[in-house]
Design a protein around this motif. Structure first.
Motif, PDB file in Angstrom:
ATOM      1  N   ASP A 242       0.860  -1.229  -0.032  1.00 17.11           N
ATOM      2  CA  ASP A 242      -0.061   0.081   0.091  1.00 17.11           C
ATOM      3  C   ASP A 242       0.808   1.009   0.157  1.00 17.11           C
ATOM      4  OD1 ASP A 242      -2.343  -1.521   0.119  1.00 17.11           O
ATOM      5  OD2 ASP A 242      -2.644  -1.184   2.146  1.00 17.11           O
ATOM      6  N   GLU A 243       2.025   1.341   0.617  1.00 21.64           N
ATOM      7  CA  GLU A 243       2.944   2.292   0.797  1.00 21.64           C
ATOM      8  C   GLU A 243       3.458   2.590  -0.533  1.00 21.64           C
ATOM      9  OE1 GLU A 243       4.462   2.362   5.325  1.00 21.64           O
ATOM     10  OE2 GLU A 243       5.337   1.269   3.898  1.00 21.64           O
ATOM     11  N   VAL A 244       4.003   1.660  -1.339  1.00 23.31           N
ATOM     12  CA  VAL A 244       4.533   1.725  -2.749  1.00 23.31           C
ATOM     13  C   VAL A 244       3.396   2.442  -3.620  1.00 23.31           C
ATOM     14  CG1 VAL A 244       5.387   0.624  -4.706  1.00 23.31           C
ATOM     15  CG2 VAL A 244       6.145  -0.131  -2.472  1.00 23.31           C
ATOM     16  N   VAL A 245       2.167   1.752  -3.609  1.00 20.58           N
ATOM     17  CA  VAL A 245       1.181   2.262  -4.680  1.00 20.58           C
ATOM     18  C   VAL A 245       0.747   3.855  -4.164  1.00 20.58           C
ATOM     19  CG1 VAL A 245      -1.412   1.912  -5.059  1.00 20.58           C
ATOM     20  CG2 VAL A 245       0.088  -0.103  -4.801  1.00 20.58           C
ATOM     21  N   SER A 246       0.630   4.028  -2.873  1.00 23.80           N
ATOM     22  CA  SER A 246       0.563   5.418  -2.632  1.00 23.80           C
ATOM     23  C   SER A 246       1.528   6.460  -3.075  1.00 23.80           C
ATOM     24  CB  SER A 246       0.077   5.584  -1.249  1.00 23.80           C
ATOM     25  OG  SER A 246      -0.955   4.879  -0.765  1.00 23.80           O
ATOM     26  N   HIS A 247       2.772   5.969  -2.956  1.00 24.96           N
ATOM     27  CA  HIS A 247       3.774   7.020  -3.485  1.00 24.96           C
ATOM     28  C   HIS A 247       3.770   6.789  -4.960  1.00 24.96           C
ATOM     29  CE1 HIS A 247       4.927   6.624   0.821  1.00 24.96           C
ATOM     30  NE2 HIS A 247       5.445   7.919   0.685  1.00 24.96           N
ATOM     31  N   LEU A 248       3.577   6.077  -5.757  1.00 19.78           N
ATOM     32  CA  LEU A 248       3.329   5.891  -7.025  1.00 19.78           C
ATOM     33  C   LEU A 248       2.360   6.972  -7.547  1.00 19.78           C
ATOM     34  CD1 LEU A 248       4.042   2.232  -8.047  1.00 19.78           C
ATOM     35  CD2 LEU A 248       5.544   4.115  -8.401  1.00 19.78           C
ATOM     36  N   ARG A 249       1.147   6.849  -6.813  1.00 23.42           N
ATOM     37  CA  ARG A 249       0.058   7.779  -7.026  1.00 23.42           C
ATOM     38  C   ARG A 249       0.484   9.211  -6.774  1.00 23.42           C
ATOM     39  NH1 ARG A 249      -3.186  10.883  -3.759  1.00 23.42           N
ATOM     40  NH2 ARG A 249      -5.559  11.019  -4.627  1.00 23.42           N
ATOM     41  N   LEU A 250       1.162   9.446  -5.619  1.00 29.71           N
ATOM     42  CA  LEU A 250       1.516  10.825  -5.241  1.00 29.71           C
ATOM     43  C   LEU A 250       2.438  11.324  -6.439  1.00 29.71           C
ATOM     44  CD1 LEU A 250       2.012  13.165  -3.250  1.00 29.71           C
ATOM     45  CD2 LEU A 250       3.918  11.646  -2.002  1.00 29.71           C
ATOM     46  N   VAL A 251       3.266  10.675  -6.723  1.00 28.42           N
ATOM     47  CA  VAL A 251       4.283  11.075  -7.870  1.00 28.42           C
ATOM     48  C   VAL A 251       3.653  11.344  -9.045  1.00 28.42           C
ATOM     49  CG1 VAL A 251       6.388  10.516  -9.295  1.00 28.42           C
ATOM     50  CG2 VAL A 251       6.324  10.312  -6.870  1.00 28.42           C
ATOM     51  N   LEU A 252       2.594  10.450  -9.484  1.00 29.69           N
ATOM     52  CA  LEU A 252       2.129  10.723 -10.794  1.00 29.69           C
ATOM     53  C   LEU A 252       1.162  11.586 -10.881  1.00 29.69           C
ATOM     54  CD1 LEU A 252       1.241   8.970 -13.411  1.00 29.69           C
ATOM     55  CD2 LEU A 252      -0.775   8.189 -12.304  1.00 29.69           C
ATOM     56  N   ILE A 253       0.125  11.969  -9.679  1.00 26.19           N
ATOM     57  CA  ILE A 253      -0.953  13.141  -9.732  1.00 26.19           C
ATOM     58  C   ILE A 253      -0.210  14.216  -9.878  1.00 26.19           C
ATOM     59  CG2 ILE A 253      -2.683  13.901  -8.757  1.00 26.19           C
ATOM     60  CD1 ILE A 253      -3.711  11.236  -8.008  1.00 26.19           C
ATOM     61  N   ALA A 254       0.857  14.501  -8.678  1.00 24.07           N
ATOM     62  CA  ALA A 254       1.428  15.816  -8.341  1.00 24.07           C
ATOM     63  C   ALA A 254       2.133  16.039  -9.366  1.00 24.07           C
ATOM     64  CB  ALA A 254       2.044  15.678  -7.054  1.00 24.07           C
ATOM     65  N   GLY A 255       2.928  15.188  -9.695  1.00 26.59           N
ATOM     66  CA  GLY A 255       4.019  15.630 -10.953  1.00 26.59           C
ATOM     67  C   GLY A 255       3.328  15.918 -12.246  1.00 26.59           C
ATOM     68  N   HIS A 256       2.262  15.261 -12.849  1.00 32.50           N
ATOM     69  CA  HIS A 256       1.476  15.381 -14.089  1.00 32.50           C
ATOM     70  C   HIS A 256       0.874  16.641 -13.985  1.00 32.50           C
ATOM     71  CE1 HIS A 256      -1.809  15.379 -16.693  1.00 32.50           C
ATOM     72  NE2 HIS A 256      -0.989  15.173 -17.696  1.00 32.50           N
ATOM     73  N   THR A 257       0.051  17.051 -12.863  1.00 32.43           N
ATOM     74  CA  THR A 257      -0.718  18.089 -12.871  1.00 32.43           C
ATOM     75  C   THR A 257      -0.196  19.377 -12.637  1.00 32.43           C
ATOM     76  OG1 THR A 257      -2.455  16.747 -11.643  1.00 32.43           O
ATOM     77  CG2 THR A 257      -2.682  19.246 -11.645  1.00 32.43           C
ATOM     78  N   THR A 258       0.885  19.454 -11.737  1.00 30.16           N
ATOM     79  CA  THR A 258       1.724  20.706 -11.680  1.00 30.16           C
ATOM     80  C   THR A 258       2.703  20.965 -12.884  1.00 30.16           C
ATOM     81  OG1 THR A 258       3.596  19.333 -10.696  1.00 30.16           O
ATOM     82  CG2 THR A 258       2.044  20.670  -9.227  1.00 30.16           C
ATOM     83  N   THR A 259       3.312  19.798 -13.535  1.00 28.97           N
ATOM     84  CA  THR A 259       4.263  20.016 -14.816  1.00 28.97           C
ATOM     85  C   THR A 259       3.370  20.563 -15.922  1.00 28.97           C
ATOM     86  OG1 THR A 259       5.626  18.491 -13.588  1.00 28.97           O
ATOM     87  CG2 THR A 259       6.078  19.019 -15.918  1.00 28.97           C
ATOM     88  N   SER A 260       2.303  19.766 -16.129  1.00 23.97           N
ATOM     89  CA  SER A 260       1.554  20.052 -17.481  1.00 23.97           C
ATOM     90  C   SER A 260       1.122  21.311 -17.113  1.00 23.97           C
ATOM     91  CB  SER A 260       0.492  18.995 -17.636  1.00 23.97           C
ATOM     92  OG  SER A 260      -0.496  19.220 -16.500  1.00 23.97           O
ATOM     93  N   ASN A 261       0.560  21.863 -16.163  1.00 21.67           N
ATOM     94  CA  ASN A 261      -0.175  23.244 -16.029  1.00 21.67           C
ATOM     95  C   ASN A 261       0.882  24.224 -16.036  1.00 21.67           C
ATOM     96  OD1 ASN A 261      -1.714  25.348 -15.285  1.00 21.67           O
ATOM     97  ND2 ASN A 261      -2.050  24.767 -13.377  1.00 21.67           N
ATOM     98  N   LEU A 262       2.242  24.001 -15.398  1.00 24.66           N
ATOM     99  CA  LEU A 262       3.342  24.874 -15.617  1.00 24.66           C
ATOM    100  C   LEU A 262       3.714  25.336 -16.851  1.00 24.66           C
ATOM    101  CD1 LEU A 262       4.875  27.078 -13.823  1.00 24.66           C
ATOM    102  CD2 LEU A 262       6.623  25.081 -13.108  1.00 24.66           C
ATOM    103  N   LEU A 263       3.998  23.944 -17.543  1.00 23.26           N
ATOM    104  CA  LEU A 263       4.524  24.176 -19.111  1.00 23.26           C
ATOM    105  C   LEU A 263       3.533  24.823 -19.876  1.00 23.26           C
ATOM    106  CD1 LEU A 263       5.954  23.303 -21.466  1.00 23.26           C
ATOM    107  CD2 LEU A 263       5.027  20.932 -21.269  1.00 23.26           C
ATOM    108  N   ALA A 264       2.107  24.672 -19.799  1.00 26.61           N
ATOM    109  CA  ALA A 264       1.058  25.643 -20.466  1.00 26.61           C
ATOM    110  C   ALA A 264       1.281  26.786 -20.123  1.00 26.61           C
ATOM    111  CB  ALA A 264      -0.236  24.962 -20.236  1.00 26.61           C
ATOM    112  N   ARG A 265       1.415  27.212 -18.997  1.00 29.45           N
ATOM    113  CA  ARG A 265       1.455  28.638 -18.369  1.00 29.45           C
ATOM    114  C   ARG A 265       2.770  29.195 -18.835  1.00 29.45           C
ATOM    115  NH1 ARG A 265      -3.156  31.095 -16.965  1.00 29.45           N
ATOM    116  NH2 ARG A 265      -4.193  29.470 -15.417  1.00 29.45           N
ATOM    117  N   VAL A 266       4.041  28.614 -18.999  1.00 25.13           N
ATOM    118  CA  VAL A 266       5.096  29.170 -19.533  1.00 25.13           C
ATOM    119  C   VAL A 266       4.883  29.481 -21.108  1.00 25.13           C
ATOM    120  CG1 VAL A 266       7.409  28.481 -19.941  1.00 25.13           C
ATOM    121  CG2 VAL A 266       6.726  28.177 -17.714  1.00 25.13           C
ATOM    122  N   LEU A 267       4.340  28.485 -21.924  1.00 26.91           N
ATOM    123  CA  LEU A 267       4.185  28.730 -22.987  1.00 26.91           C
ATOM    124  C   LEU A 267       3.258  29.870 -23.387  1.00 26.91           C
ATOM    125  CD1 LEU A 267       3.838  24.938 -24.099  1.00 26.91           C
ATOM    126  CD2 LEU A 267       5.553  26.507 -24.841  1.00 26.91           C
TER     127      LEU A 267
END
Length: 416
Positions: A242-267
Motif C-alpha cells: 500500500d505504501e508503494v502504490v500510494s507513493h506512485l500515485r503521489l508522484v503521478l498525480i502531483a507530478g503530472h498536474t503541476t508540470t503540465s499546468n506550469l508548461l502550459a503557463r510558460v508557453l
C-alpha cells in the motif's frame, strides 16, 4: 461549530463556519472557477491574511492568504500537522468517505500524510527513488517524447498546445520514470485531472489510478526494472504494497498536474511576449528565468491541501481550533502585497516563491518537473518555425478548481 455569519470587518475571529452557511465564500462553483484571484483579494480585504471558506460539500476550512502565514504553517508540522486523522470534521462524521475531498485531503499511507519519523522514513525512499530516476535520462526521455508529440501535428500548421502537448508530455515522461507502459499513462491524463476537479467522478477516477498502480507494483515485484516502482520496492525503508502504490500515485498525480499546468503557463507567457519569444529562440534569454516568473505569478497549484491544527492556536489574528483544516493559498501568498507591493516588478533570481510548497513537505521532484518544462519548451520553439498565437491573447481563458487554475486551450499557428 460557530453558527454566526463570518463576513465584514466585525466578523468573529474564531472557528470557521457551520456547514452550509450562506455568508461564507465557497472555493468551488461558478465564481471560483472563473475569478479565483478576485476571490482571494476580496477575502484578504475582509478577513486579513487568513480567511474562513467552504470547500466542496460545504466543508469548512481556513484559507491561508498571507505569504508569512503560509510559511509559518508549512515550516511548522508540530503546530500544523499533515495527518488527516486528526481532522475534526472527518473524525466527527461530517465528512463522508465518499466525499470528493478525500482523494485530495484524506489520509493515505504516503509521506505527505505523515510527520516526524514516519515522514522521514517514507520521504527518504521517495527522494532516493526520484534521484535515481533523474539520473537515468529524464532530459533524454523528455526530448524523445516532445519530438514524438510534435510529430503528430507538425505538418498541420496549427495545434492546441494544451491538449496536443502540455497535457501529455509530462505524463509520457512520468510513465517512463514509474515503469508504466505509455498507453496506461495516456489513459491516466483524464483521471488525474478529474481527481483535482472534484465532483462525482473524483473517487471513481482515483480508484482507476490506484488499480493501475497496484497492478504495476505486482508486476515489478515479480519482474524488477530500472524504474521508480522498483526503487520503492527495493528500498531499505521496507515499504509495503500500500505504501508503494500510494507513493506512485503521489508522484503521478502531483507530478503530472503541476508540470503540465506550469508548461502550459510558460508557453502562454512566451507566446504573448514577442521579446521573450525571440530571446528564447536566439538563446539570449534563459528559459529557467521564465519558469521562475511563472512560478511567482501563476503557480501550478493555487491552493495546497491541507494542514490540521495540532492544538488551539492563533494565526493571522484568528483563533484556530484543534483539528480544524487549513488549506494553503500558494497563489495568494505569492501575490501578498506585504512582501510584494508591486506585482509587476520582476523577481528574476528570487526563488522564495511558494510554488513547490516549503518546509519538510516541499516537493521532492521539482527538479524533474523543471527539466521536463525546460526541454519541452526548447524542443517546441526550435521545431516549429514562426510559432504564434492563432487567436488574440484576450480570447484565451482559464478554468479553476479549488486547487488549481488551468488554461483551457492555447491555439497556435506555425510555418510548415
Amino acid at each position: 461549530m460557530n453558527d454566526q455569519p463570518l463576513s465584514g470587518p466585525d466578523a468573529p475571529r474564531g472557528c470557521p463556519v457551520a456547514h452550509g452557511s450562506a455568508d461564507v465564500t465557497r472555493l468551488f462553483g461558478p465564481e471560483a472557477s472563473t475569478d479565483p484571484l478576485g476571490i482571494y483579494e476580496r477575502l484578504r480585504k475582509e478577513h486579513g491574511s487568513v480567511a474562513p471558506v467552504l470547500l466542496e460539500g460545504d466543508v469548512p476550512a481556513w484559507l491561508v492568504l498571507g505569504y508569512r502565514d503560509n510559511r509559518r504553517v508549512l515550516d511548522n508540522p508540530r503546530q500544523f500537522s499533515r495527518d488527516a486523522r486528526i481532522w475534526r470534521d472527518w473524525r466527527e462524521g461530517r465528512v463522508d468517505e465518499t466525499s470528493p475531498l478525500i482523494p485530495m485531503v484524506g489520509w493515505r499511507p504516503d509521506c505527505v500524510s505523515q510527520d516526524g519519523e514516519p515522514h522521514r522514513r517514507l520521504r527518504g525512499a521517495v527522494t532516493d527513488g526520484l534521484l535515481a530516476a533523474s539520473s537515468r535520462g529524464v532530459r533524454r526521455h523528455t526530448t524523445y517524447y516532445a519530438n514524438k508529440q510534435i510529430d503528430a501535428f507538425a505538418d498541420a500548421g496549427r495545434a492546441d498546445l494544451v491538449a496536443d502537448y502540455a497535457e501529455h508530455l509530462p505524463m509520457l515522461v512520468l510513465t517512463r520514470i514509474l515503469g508504466l507502459p505509455a498507453a496506461d499513462g495516456l489513459r491516466l491524463v483524464e483521471s488525474c485531472a478529474q481527481v483535482f476537479k472534484g465532483g462525482e467522478g473524483a473517487l471513481e477516477h482515483n480508484g482507476r489510478i490506484m488499480q493501475i498502480l497496484s497492478d504495476l507494483t505486482d508486476r515489478k515485484r515479480a519482474e524488477p526494472g530500472s524504474d521508480f516502482a522498483t526503487a520503492l520496492l527495493e528500498h531499505p525503508a521496507g515499504l509495503d504494497h500500500d505504501e508503494v502504490v500510494s507513493h506512485l500515485r503521489l508522484v503521478l498525480i502531483a507530478g503530472h498536474t503541476t508540470t503540465s499546468n506550469l508548461l502550459a503557463r510558460v508557453l502562454h507567457l512566451v507566446l504573448t511576449d514577442a521579446a521573450r519569444l525571440s530571446g528564447l529562440v536566439s538563446g539570449q534569454l534563459n528559459i529557467s528565468s521564465v519558469v521562475e516568473e511563472v512560478m511567482w505569478d501563476t503557480p501550478p497549484l493555487s491552493v495546497l491541501p491541507g494542514r490540521f491544527a495540532a492544538a488551539d492556536l492563533e494565526l493571522g489574528g484568528h483563533h484556530i481550533q484543534e483539528g480544524e483544516l487549513l488549506v494553503l493559498g500558494l497563489a495568494a501568498g505569492n501575490l501578498d502585497p506585504e512582501v510584494r507591493p508591486d506585482s509587476a516588478v520582476a523577481l528574476q533570481g528570487n526563488q522564495a516563491h511558494l510554488a513547490f510548497s516549503a518546509g519538510p513537505h516541499e516537493c521532492p521532484g521539482q527538479n524533474i518537473g523543471q527539466s521536463i518544462i525546460e526541454i519541452g519548451v526548447d524542443v517546441l520553439l526550435h521545431r516549429l518555425q514562426g510559432l504564434r498565437l492563432a487567436v488574440p491573447s484576450e480570447e484565451l481563458s482559464s478554468t479553476a478548481t479549488t486547487w488549481d487554475s488551468r488554461l483551457d486551450n492555447l491555439p497556435v499557428e506555425f510555418s510548415v
